[in-house]
Design a protein around this motif. Structure first.
Motif, PDB file in Angstrom:
ATOM      1  N   MET A   1       0.859  -1.173   0.000  1.00 17.43           N
ATOM      2  CA  MET A   1       0.000   0.000   0.000  1.00 17.43           C
ATOM      3  C   MET A   1       0.894   1.222   0.000  1.00 17.43           C
ATOM      4  O   MET A   1       1.482   1.577   1.016  1.00 17.43           O
ATOM      5  CB  MET A   1      -0.910  -0.026   1.237  1.00 17.43           C
ATOM      6  N   GLY A   2       1.090   1.811  -1.157  1.00 16.31           N
ATOM      7  CA  GLY A   2       2.038   2.895  -1.313  1.00 16.31           C
ATOM      8  C   GLY A   2       1.672   4.130  -0.529  1.00 16.31           C
ATOM      9  O   GLY A   2       0.509   4.379  -0.237  1.00 16.31           O
ATOM     10  N   GLY A   3       2.657   4.957  -0.164  1.00 10.52           N
ATOM     11  CA  GLY A   3       2.421   6.166   0.600  1.00 10.52           C
ATOM     12  C   GLY A   3       2.206   7.372  -0.284  1.00 10.52           C
ATOM     13  O   GLY A   3       2.259   7.322  -1.499  1.00 10.52           O
ATOM     14  N   SER A   4       1.956   8.502   0.361  1.00 11.60           N
ATOM     15  CA  SER A   4       1.733   9.761  -0.332  1.00 11.60           C
ATOM     16  C   SER A   4       2.496  10.854   0.392  1.00 11.60           C
ATOM     17  O   SER A   4       2.530  10.894   1.609  1.00 11.60           O
ATOM     18  CB  SER A   4       0.230  10.098  -0.364  1.00 11.60           C
ATOM     19  N   LYS A   5       3.133  11.746  -0.372  1.00 14.03           N
ATOM     20  CA  LYS A   5       3.880  12.855   0.211  1.00 14.03           C
ATOM     21  C   LYS A   5       2.996  14.073   0.445  1.00 14.03           C
ATOM     22  O   LYS A   5       3.460  15.098   0.902  1.00 14.03           O
ATOM     23  CB  LYS A   5       5.054  13.223  -0.692  1.00 14.03           C
ATOM     24  N   LEU A   6       1.694  13.950   0.123  1.00 14.92           N
ATOM     25  CA  LEU A   6       0.783  15.070   0.351  1.00 14.92           C
ATOM     26  C   LEU A   6       0.388  15.157   1.816  1.00 14.92           C
ATOM     27  O   LEU A   6      -0.142  16.172   2.249  1.00 14.92           O
ATOM     28  CB  LEU A   6      -0.478  14.903  -0.512  1.00 14.92           C
ATOM     29  N   ARG A   7       0.582  14.116   2.582  1.00 10.98           N
ATOM     30  CA  ARG A   7       0.265  14.107   4.001  1.00 10.98           C
ATOM     31  C   ARG A   7       1.550  13.881   4.786  1.00 10.98           C
ATOM     32  O   ARG A   7       2.497  13.259   4.316  1.00 10.98           O
ATOM     33  CB  ARG A   7      -0.740  13.002   4.342  1.00 10.98           C
ATOM     34  N   ARG A   8       1.558  14.377   5.993  1.00 11.91           N
ATOM     35  CA  ARG A   8       2.766  14.317   6.815  1.00 11.91           C
ATOM     36  C   ARG A   8       3.221  12.879   7.048  1.00 11.91           C
ATOM     37  O   ARG A   8       4.427  12.585   7.031  1.00 11.91           O
ATOM     38  CB  ARG A   8       2.506  15.001   8.151  1.00 11.91           C
ATOM     39  N   TYR A   9       2.268  11.988   7.259  1.00  9.27           N
ATOM     40  CA  TYR A   9       2.616  10.603   7.557  1.00  9.27           C
ATOM     41  C   TYR A   9       2.514   9.699   6.327  1.00  9.27           C
ATOM     42  O   TYR A   9       2.546   8.478   6.435  1.00  9.27           O
ATOM     43  CB  TYR A   9       1.735  10.066   8.688  1.00  9.27           C
ATOM     44  N   GLY A  10       2.372  10.318   5.175  1.00 12.88           N
ATOM     45  CA  GLY A  10       2.466   9.582   3.921  1.00 12.88           C
ATOM     46  C   GLY A  10       1.326   8.629   3.634  1.00 12.88           C
ATOM     47  O   GLY A  10       1.498   7.663   2.872  1.00 12.88           O
ATOM     48  N   SER A  11       0.155   8.826   4.227  1.00  6.94           N
ATOM     49  CA  SER A  11      -0.964   7.910   3.991  1.00  6.94           C
ATOM     50  C   SER A  11      -1.619   8.181   2.646  1.00  6.94           C
ATOM     51  O   SER A  11      -1.583   9.296   2.125  1.00  6.94           O
ATOM     52  CB  SER A  11      -2.001   8.042   5.106  1.00  6.94           C
ATOM     53  N   THR A  12      -2.225   7.160   2.095  1.00  2.00           N
ATOM     54  CA  THR A  12      -2.963   7.298   0.845  1.00  2.00           C
ATOM     55  C   THR A  12      -4.432   7.592   1.138  1.00  2.00           C
ATOM     56  O   THR A  12      -4.922   7.389   2.252  1.00  2.00           O
ATOM     57  CB  THR A  12      -2.878   6.015   0.016  1.00  2.00           C
ATOM     58  N   GLY A  13      -5.130   8.047   0.111  1.00  2.00           N
ATOM     59  CA  GLY A  13      -6.559   8.279   0.267  1.00  2.00           C
ATOM     60  C   GLY A  13      -7.293   6.993   0.604  1.00  2.00           C
ATOM     61  O   GLY A  13      -8.261   6.991   1.369  1.00  2.00           O
ATOM     62  N   ARG A  14      -6.833   5.875   0.040  1.00  2.00           N
ATOM     63  CA  ARG A  14      -7.483   4.596   0.320  1.00  2.00           C
ATOM     64  C   ARG A  14      -7.335   4.227   1.788  1.00  2.00           C
ATOM     65  O   ARG A  14      -8.284   3.749   2.417  1.00  2.00           O
ATOM     66  CB  ARG A  14      -6.883   3.510  -0.556  1.00  2.00           C
ATOM     67  N   THR A  15      -6.137   4.447   2.329  1.00  2.00           N
ATOM     68  CA  THR A  15      -5.919   4.126   3.740  1.00  2.00           C
ATOM     69  C   THR A  15      -6.822   4.963   4.621  1.00  2.00           C
ATOM     70  O   THR A  15      -7.455   4.449   5.560  1.00  2.00           O
ATOM     71  CB  THR A  15      -4.452   4.361   4.123  1.00  2.00           C
ATOM     72  N   ARG A  16      -6.890   6.249   4.372  1.00  2.00           N
ATOM     73  CA  ARG A  16      -7.732   7.120   5.200  1.00  2.00           C
ATOM     74  C   ARG A  16      -9.206   6.747   5.056  1.00  2.00           C
ATOM     75  O   ARG A  16      -9.961   6.777   6.025  1.00  2.00           O
ATOM     76  CB  ARG A  16      -7.490   8.578   4.820  1.00  2.00           C
ATOM     77  N   THR A  17      -9.612   6.383   3.853  1.00  2.00           N
ATOM     78  CA  THR A  17     -11.011   5.971   3.645  1.00  2.00           C
ATOM     79  C   THR A  17     -11.323   4.714   4.436  1.00  2.00           C
ATOM     80  O   THR A  17     -12.393   4.598   5.054  1.00  2.00           O
ATOM     81  CB  THR A  17     -11.270   5.735   2.154  1.00  2.00           C
ATOM     82  N   MET A  18     -10.386   3.746   4.440  1.00  2.00           N
ATOM     83  CA  MET A  18     -10.608   2.521   5.202  1.00  2.00           C
ATOM     84  C   MET A  18     -10.705   2.807   6.688  1.00  2.00           C
ATOM     85  O   MET A  18     -11.537   2.230   7.391  1.00  2.00           O
ATOM     86  CB  MET A  18      -9.485   1.519   4.931  1.00  2.00           C
ATOM     87  N   CYS A  19      -9.892   3.702   7.186  1.00  2.00           N
ATOM     88  CA  CYS A  19      -9.941   4.054   8.606  1.00  2.00           C
ATOM     89  C   CYS A  19     -11.280   4.696   8.958  1.00  2.00           C
ATOM     90  O   CYS A  19     -11.884   4.378   9.993  1.00  2.00           O
ATOM     91  CB  CYS A  19      -8.786   4.997   8.956  1.00  2.00           C
ATOM     92  N   LEU A  20     -11.746   5.597   8.107  1.00  2.00           N
ATOM     93  CA  LEU A  20     -13.044   6.245   8.357  1.00  2.00           C
ATOM     94  C   LEU A  20     -14.173   5.220   8.314  1.00  2.00           C
ATOM     95  O   LEU A  20     -15.087   5.246   9.147  1.00  2.00           O
ATOM     96  CB  LEU A  20     -13.282   7.349   7.326  1.00  2.00           C
ATOM     97  N   ALA A  21     -14.122   4.298   7.345  1.00  2.00           N
ATOM     98  CA  ALA A  21     -15.175   3.288   7.233  1.00  2.00           C
ATOM     99  C   ALA A  21     -15.193   2.379   8.454  1.00  2.00           C
ATOM    100  O   ALA A  21     -16.266   2.073   9.009  1.00  2.00           O
ATOM    101  CB  ALA A  21     -14.979   2.466   5.965  1.00  2.00           C
ATOM    102  N   ALA A  22     -14.018   1.944   8.879  1.00  2.00           N
ATOM    103  CA  ALA A  22     -13.955   1.046  10.033  1.00  2.00           C
ATOM    104  C   ALA A  22     -14.477   1.732  11.287  1.00  2.00           C
ATOM    105  O   ALA A  22     -15.313   1.179  12.015  1.00  2.00           O
ATOM    106  CB  ALA A  22     -12.519   0.572  10.239  1.00  2.00           C
ATOM    107  N   LEU A  23     -14.008   2.944  11.573  1.00  2.00           N
ATOM    108  CA  LEU A  23     -14.460   3.649  12.764  1.00  2.00           C
ATOM    109  C   LEU A  23     -15.909   4.095  12.635  1.00  2.00           C
ATOM    110  O   LEU A  23     -16.604   4.248  13.640  1.00  2.00           O
ATOM    111  CB  LEU A  23     -13.556   4.854  13.027  1.00  2.00           C
ATOM    112  N   GLY A  24     -16.386   4.282  11.414  1.00  2.00           N
ATOM    113  CA  GLY A  24     -17.790   4.621  11.236  1.00  2.00           C
ATOM    114  C   GLY A  24     -18.708   3.483  11.642  1.00  2.00           C
ATOM    115  O   GLY A  24     -19.839   3.711  12.060  1.00  2.00           O
ATOM    116  N   VAL A  25     -18.208   2.234  11.545  1.00  2.00           N
ATOM    117  CA  VAL A  25     -19.014   1.078  11.935  1.00  2.00           C
ATOM    118  C   VAL A  25     -18.786   0.713  13.393  1.00  2.00           C
ATOM    119  O   VAL A  25     -19.740   0.575  14.167  1.00  2.00           O
ATOM    120  CB  VAL A  25     -18.695  -0.128  11.033  1.00  2.00           C
ATOM    121  N   VAL A  26     -17.522   0.554  13.802  1.00  2.00           N
ATOM    122  CA  VAL A  26     -17.256   0.050  15.159  1.00  2.00           C
ATOM    123  C   VAL A  26     -17.094   1.166  16.186  1.00  2.00           C
ATOM    124  O   VAL A  26     -17.082   0.895  17.390  1.00  2.00           O
ATOM    125  CB  VAL A  26     -16.000  -0.830  15.160  1.00  2.00           C
TER     126      VAL A  26
END
Length: 449
Positions: A1-26
């Protein structure tokens, strides 16, 4: 899962979306729980942590507490607990395609206290969903040892019950009042799976048992589930008809009766202790899952009367353990349906082999057997008639048609003629004079001398 230099910690949009989806449910989880739930193919939780930290910078998530767990090596590990902010709830609603009013709260208080039950719910959800691992390319990090060996192949997981968007947690079930203002005595379902048109189970309510509550408390929840399912409200169409309250929110189950409820026991207390706990809960809640017996009248010969159970007002209650569910998935033979004799896959556990359908099938089989017996007797009778017709003859004396029977000779006289002839012979024999006596005696002739 490649990183991104647009964010400080190099996360991708997919990673952030997965985190939001998971926390949105649990609502609350650790990075490792989110990894196992959303991207189990990643090597560790570093990718998820980077996504959460980038979301934290955008004020969509927050970490108000920590959790302690023991890893596979027996080492105590302290992990941050993450939950959504109010803005994060709105963002997760967009990701999950849900109305914001259905997203619930942020669970900050639970996270601050360690969220023991919420973490158990997340583990159970992971065991239900069984997200397939996908090979990923880890984000390169500074001073990290360069891997020369190929990454191990992802572990094949059993089929899950998904997608994640079909799941929700902490669903209000008002036994009185409304969904927004439930009356006292109402309950919250730990998890709800709602997937209209699903082949196996369009609707399933799940209760997660940590072993902290006694069996009477768990059984009382089943009683409140039954009260909620039985609650009727006006349809609002003005036709005077009522509809089940749960049907105004969730899809039809596709079968008669109330929706199924699954108990998942998460505390590993040993096989015998776990079975005893399951049995005790079942015994205390028997009247809520047993169904009403409808039996036939006793049959002659003291045969056992047949009948069926009516489950229209009963709660289909299933039980399993987190260990079994995680190992074999929700479709494996991990379910003990109360009232059934053995562990079963989900489809079999949801079936009612002793309901009206089964009785109707047996009754139809009995009817078919009676008809077959009648048909057999009819055929035998017809065959006998054909044999008699083929063997008949005409009486030479009276010209009657004669059929074979005991005492008659083929081609000879009929029974009435033979009887007449025998009577005539007997009568003629009686009318003949008796023969003269022979021998001496006082009335005999004297011999001449």
């Amino acid at each position: 899962m490649g990183g991104s230099k647009l964010r400080r910690y190099g996360s991708t949009g997919r990673t952030r979306t997965m985190c939001l989806a998971a926390l949105g449910v649990v609502k609350v989880a650790t990075p490792d729980q989110i990894r196992r739930l959303m991207c189990p193919g990643t090597r560790d939780a570093a990718t998820v942590r980077g996504g959460l930290k980038d979301l934290e910078a955008e004020r969509l998530v927050v970490s108000p507490g920590n959790a302690v767990r023991v890893n596979d090596a027996g080492v105590r590990v302290t992990e941050k607990l993450w939950t959504l902010t109010a803005a994060g709830l709105d963002a997760a609603a967009v990701v999950l395609d849900r109305p914001a009013r259905e997203m619930g709260g942020t669970a900050k208080a639970a996270a601050a206290s360690g969220a023991k039950h919420a973490r158990a719910v997340t583990d159970v959800l992971d065991a239900f969903v069984q997200t397939p691992p996908e090979p990923t390319q880890p984000v390169p990090r500074k001073n990290e040892f360069v891997r020369t060996a190929p990454l191990p192949e992802p572990v094949v997981r059993p089929a899950g019950l998904g997608p994640l968007a079909a799941w929700s947690t902490e669903a209000v079930l008002p036994t009185g009042g409304t969904f927004l203002t439930p009356a006292r005595g109402s309950l919250r379902a730990d998890m709800v799976f709602a997937a209209p048109g699903h082949d196996t189970v369009p609707l399933l309510f799940v209760e997660v048992d940590n072993g902290t509550e006694g069996p009477p408390v768990v059984a009382d929840k089943i009683e409140r589930y039954r009260r909620f399912f039985a609650r009727q409200v006006p349809t609002g169409t003005g036709n005077g008809r009522d509809v089940a309250l749960w049907r105004t929110v969730w899809p039809d189950t596709g079968r008669d009766g109330f929706p199924p409820v699954a108990l998942v026991f998460t505390k590993d207390v040993g096989k015998v202790a776990m079975q005893n706990r399951m049995r005790e809960v079942g015994a205390l809640a028997r009247e809520h899952w047993r169904g009403e017996w409808n039996g036939d009248s006793p049959t002659p010969g003291n045969e056992r009367p047949d009948g069926y159970r009516d489950y229209k007002t009963a709660v289909p209650l299933l039980a399993t353990t987190l260990k079994q569910l995680a190992a074999h998935g929700p479709h494996g033979p991990v379910w003990w349906r109360y009232g059934h004799p053995t562990w079963q896959p989900l489809t079999d556990a949801l079936d009612n082999p002793d309901d009206y359908r089964a009785w109707a099938a047996r009754d139809e089989a009995r009817r078919a057997a009676r008809e077959a017996e009648h048909e057999r007797a009819r055929r035998e009778h017809a065959e006998r008639r054909r044999a008699l017709e083929a063997a008949k003859w005409t009486c030479p004396t009276c010209s009657r048609t004669v059929y074979p029977e005991d005492g008659l000779t083929s081609g000879g006289e009929c029974g009435p003629c033979l009887s007449y002839r025998r009577r005539a012979a007997a009568e003629a024999a009686q009318q003949q004079p008796a023969p003269p006596p022979t021998g001496g005696g006082i009335f005999g002739r004297r011999r001449r001398t």
